[in-house]
Design a protein around this motif. Structure first.
Motif, mmCIF file in Angstrom:
data_model
loop_
_atom_site.group_PDB
_atom_site.id
_atom_site.type_symbol
_atom_site.label_atom_id
_atom_site.label_comp_id
_atom_site.label_asym_id
_atom_site.label_seq_id
_atom_site.Cartn_x
_atom_site.Cartn_y
_atom_site.Cartn_z
ATOM 1 N N ILE A 167 50.281 -51.249 4.810
ATOM 2 C CA ILE A 167 51.350 -50.262 5.007
ATOM 3 C C ILE A 167 51.604 -49.533 3.693
ATOM 4 O O ILE A 167 51.773 -50.162 2.641
ATOM 5 N N PHE A 168 51.616 -48.207 3.756
ATOM 6 C CA PHE A 168 51.893 -47.368 2.593
ATOM 7 C C PHE A 168 53.206 -46.623 2.847
ATOM 8 O O PHE A 168 53.326 -45.867 3.793
ATOM 9 N N ILE A 189 52.884 -41.529 10.083
ATOM 10 C CA ILE A 189 54.167 -41.312 10.767
ATOM 11 C C ILE A 189 55.019 -40.443 9.865
ATOM 12 O O ILE A 189 55.302 -40.802 8.718
ATOM 13 N N ASP A 190 55.433 -39.278 10.356
ATOM 14 C CA ASP A 190 56.197 -38.350 9.523
ATOM 15 C C ASP A 190 57.058 -37.454 10.394
ATOM 16 O O ASP A 190 56.686 -37.127 11.530
ATOM 17 N N VAL A 191 58.205 -37.054 9.857
ATOM 18 C CA VAL A 191 59.102 -36.179 10.598
ATOM 19 C C VAL A 191 58.627 -34.726 10.567
ATOM 20 O O VAL A 191 59.026 -33.913 11.404
ATOM 21 N N ASP A 192 57.762 -34.402 9.603
ATOM 22 C CA ASP A 192 57.328 -33.019 9.408
ATOM 23 C C ASP A 192 55.874 -32.855 9.861
ATOM 24 O O ASP A 192 54.967 -33.378 9.213
ATOM 25 N N ILE A 252 48.698 -47.755 7.613
ATOM 26 C CA ILE A 252 49.879 -47.197 8.283
ATOM 27 C C ILE A 252 50.704 -46.482 7.221
ATOM 28 O O ILE A 252 51.204 -47.110 6.277
ATOM 29 N N VAL A 253 50.843 -45.181 7.355
ATOM 30 C CA VAL A 253 51.490 -44.358 6.333
ATOM 31 C C VAL A 253 52.879 -43.983 6.839
ATOM 32 O O VAL A 253 53.021 -43.234 7.808
ATOM 33 N N ALA A 254 53.896 -44.520 6.181
ATOM 34 C CA ALA A 254 55.270 -44.380 6.646
ATOM 35 C C ALA A 254 56.046 -43.416 5.758
ATOM 36 O O ALA A 254 56.549 -43.783 4.699
ATOM 37 N N GLY A 255 56.090 -42.146 6.164
ATOM 38 C CA GLY A 255 56.901 -41.163 5.453
ATOM 39 C C GLY A 255 56.366 -40.789 4.085
ATOM 40 O O GLY A 255 57.142 -40.576 3.156
ATOM 41 N N ALA A 256 55.051 -40.687 3.949
ATOM 42 C CA ALA A 256 54.430 -40.292 2.686
ATOM 43 C C ALA A 256 53.551 -39.068 2.919
ATOM 44 O O ALA A 256 53.002 -38.889 4.003
#
Length: 568
Positions: free
Chosen positions: A211-212, A303-306, A277-281
């Motif tokens: 996880i990153f 995973i990102d909001v943008d 798994i890239v969490a908000g980066a």
């Protein structure tokens, strides 16, 4: 029903700030903004105004306030040079997705476009570095504009918004009707069931997940969800500079920062994993190194909001668009505990083989940060400037909670930290824990940029602790010159007659100079107990370096340290 009153534009602005729950603002007055400052005077019992030494300090203080609270930071400046002095701070907030509202005033409508005294098109100047900006030339639109600005700053991926108000609008009168702030909803409409299913399948098939964590995990408040996911699927966790504290730095699964100055364990782990798994980066170049060789053995789930961040710098195999906290809750609810003991044991062996190392015999940046960590046990806010000291602060202080590291990650703004620490300390008071220590870690080069804000701290007795890691050089630039430019130290030596202790004392602060390891802890203890503005100058060797390091353009798995150089 809310009472409607007739107020001038300045009073309407203040009432709108009160609607939004604003308790503290930072700024500097001038001719065009005088009406607003007159209104602030009348409401000083409701909104605290901190007069900084320079408008750039005000913008960084608003940014620091926002990072510490998670709420919108507010700064004020007059027209012309006052407004342009905010630009670096606005750009800093924009690069790191920090919710901020910058309020400037301009000349009257009839004087716009005439090269009037202190006139500038600040909305044109800041268009590329704001999430949105406004110029208000009609008082009928003022209240709605302010409310929209706060909503935009906080919604989705946060960011700074600028409101430029002409002086005649601040004096004109119009009806004002109070409103409750619009609720800020988490972005969930973009979360697709098929994307969740794809992610679940990737996680279940993985044997070596990693996880990153990036800054988006801090902004979304996803710490608990990250912890649940990491332990449920038994995945090691690394973070970016902006992601510090989103995952507890003392957790057994934590491997350290990733990238140019990340740990070898994180860099090697990401290079060996089969699922990242890239969490908000956002895959900054300082994280990825050679992008074509980043995580080449892994499927990448971002995973990102943008949506603009997906496939921008690194090609992903799958993605989920939406608020990270909500996405992780959905994944956690449908995942069963997994067993990856063999993978975790391999990562633990790497931790043992590749620990962070530094010279334990003398005063160094790493020793300073470890001592601060030992004294505060993570219960402090650490602000930094940019350079070697910033990396040591990231490597050697254990961030146990989010919003405890405030640093300019995207823009890399020298001079950011001192203003940010003032904002952070005011935020701690507004949040009900005024005794939380706030440190700003600076190099001597960075401290020179905005050291006048020590006078702001002493004017209001804001008890920040300014640590100057003084190596008499521009340390990070010198490190590059040493390693890659044949030791040609072009304009990076600062070995002059400036005495930071006397300078701080002249501005009203208590000051100390530390040159030996054994003197550091008692000085820090005294500084924390004083509850007053303090400067501590720590003198270190000019050739101390930040290791590990990845050469520019190299893959992150080629990280090296001084032991590798000795072998070569």
């Amino acid at each position: 029903m809310a009472e409607t009153r007739v107020l001038n534009g300045s009073e309407i602005l203040i009432e709108c700030l009160k609607e939004q729950g604003v308790k503290t603002v930072f700024g500097y007055p001038g001719g065009a903004i005088l009406n607003i400052y007159d209104a602030l005077y009348k409401h000083q019992d409701e909104i605290t105004h901190i007069l900084t030494s320079h408008e750039q300090g005000a913008s960084h203080a608003a940014d620091g306030y926002a990072r510490t609270t998670g709420k919108v930071g507010v700064c004020l400046a007059t027209s012309g040079p006052g407004a342009t002095n905010l630009v670096t701070g606005i750009a800093t907030a924009f690069m790191d997705s920090i919710p901020m509202v910058a309020i400037t005033c301009n000349v009257g409508v009839s004087l716009l476009g005439r090269d009037s005294f202190q006139e500038i098109d600040i909305t044109g100047v800041t268009m590329p570095i704001t999430k949105y900006n406004f110029i208000v030339k009609d008082i009928k639109k003022l209240a709605d504009t302010v409310r929209r600005a706060f909503t935009i700053a906080q919604s989705g991926r946060p960011g700074p918004v600028l409101i430029d108000i002409t002086k005649d609008v601040t004096a004109a009168e119009y009806e004002y009707t109070p409103q409750e702030p619009a609720p800020i909803e988490r972005q969930t409409d973009t979360i697709r069931e098929e994307d969740i299913e794809t992610a679940l399948e990737m996680i279940r098939k993985s044997q070596k997940p990693f996880i990153f964590v990036g800054g988006g995990a801090v902004l979304s408040g996803a710490s608990e969800e990250l912890k649940v996911l990491a332990h449920k699927i038994q995945a090691p966790v690394a973070d970016s500079l902006m992601g510090k504290g989103a995952f507890d730095g003392t957790d057994e699964l934590y491997t350290g920062m990733v990238g140019m100055h990340g740990t070898k364990t994180s860099n090697f782990g990401i290079s060996e994993c089969d699922l990242l798994i890239v969490a908000g980066a956002r895959f900054s170049d300082r994280v990825t190194g050679n992008a074509s060789k980043f995580a080449k053995n892994a499927k990448i789930l971002q995973i990102d909001v943008d949506p603009a961040e997906i496939n921008k710098n690194i090609h992903t195999h799958a993605s989920i668009i939406g608020d990270l906290k909500v996405v992780l809750r959905k994944l956690n609810a449908r995942l069963d505990p997994m067993n990856h003991e063999e993978w975790l044991q391999h990562v633990e062996r790497m931790k043992d083989m590749y620990p962070l190392r530094y010279d334990k015999t003398q005063l160094t940046g790493p020793f300073i940060m470890e001592t601060i960590d030992e004294l505060t046990k993570g219960d402090a806010v650490i602000c930094t400037e940019v350079g070697q000291h910033q990396m040591w602060a990231a490597q050697y202080y254990k961030y146990r909670k989010p919003r405890t590291l405030l640093t300019s990650g995207g823009l890399g703004t020298m001079g950011y930290g001192l203003g940010a620490s003032i904002g952070a300390k005011m935020a701690c008071g507004d949040m009900g824990h005024p005794d939380t220590p706030v440190f700003n870690i600076a190099g001597d080069g960075c401290f020179r940029m905005n050291m006048n804000e020590i006078a702001t701290a002493t004017r209001y007795n804001i008890p920040i602790i300014q640590v100057v890691v003084n190596n008499h050089v521009l340390g990070m630039v010198r490190q590059w010159q040493n390693l890659f430019y044949g030791k040609r130290y072009s304009h990076t030596v600062l070995n002059d007659a400036v005495d930071f202790v006397k300078l701080a004392e002249a501005m009203g602060a208590k000051a100390y100079r530390v040159t030996r390891q054994e003197d550091l802890k008692p000085v820090l203890e005294e500084a924390i107990a004083l509850q007053a503005p303090v400067l501590i100058e720590c003198q270190i060797n000019c050739d101390d370096k930040v290791y590990p390091m990845v050469s520019p353009g190299a893959p992150i798995q080629d990280a090296f340290d001084d032991t590798d150089l000795k072998i070569k």
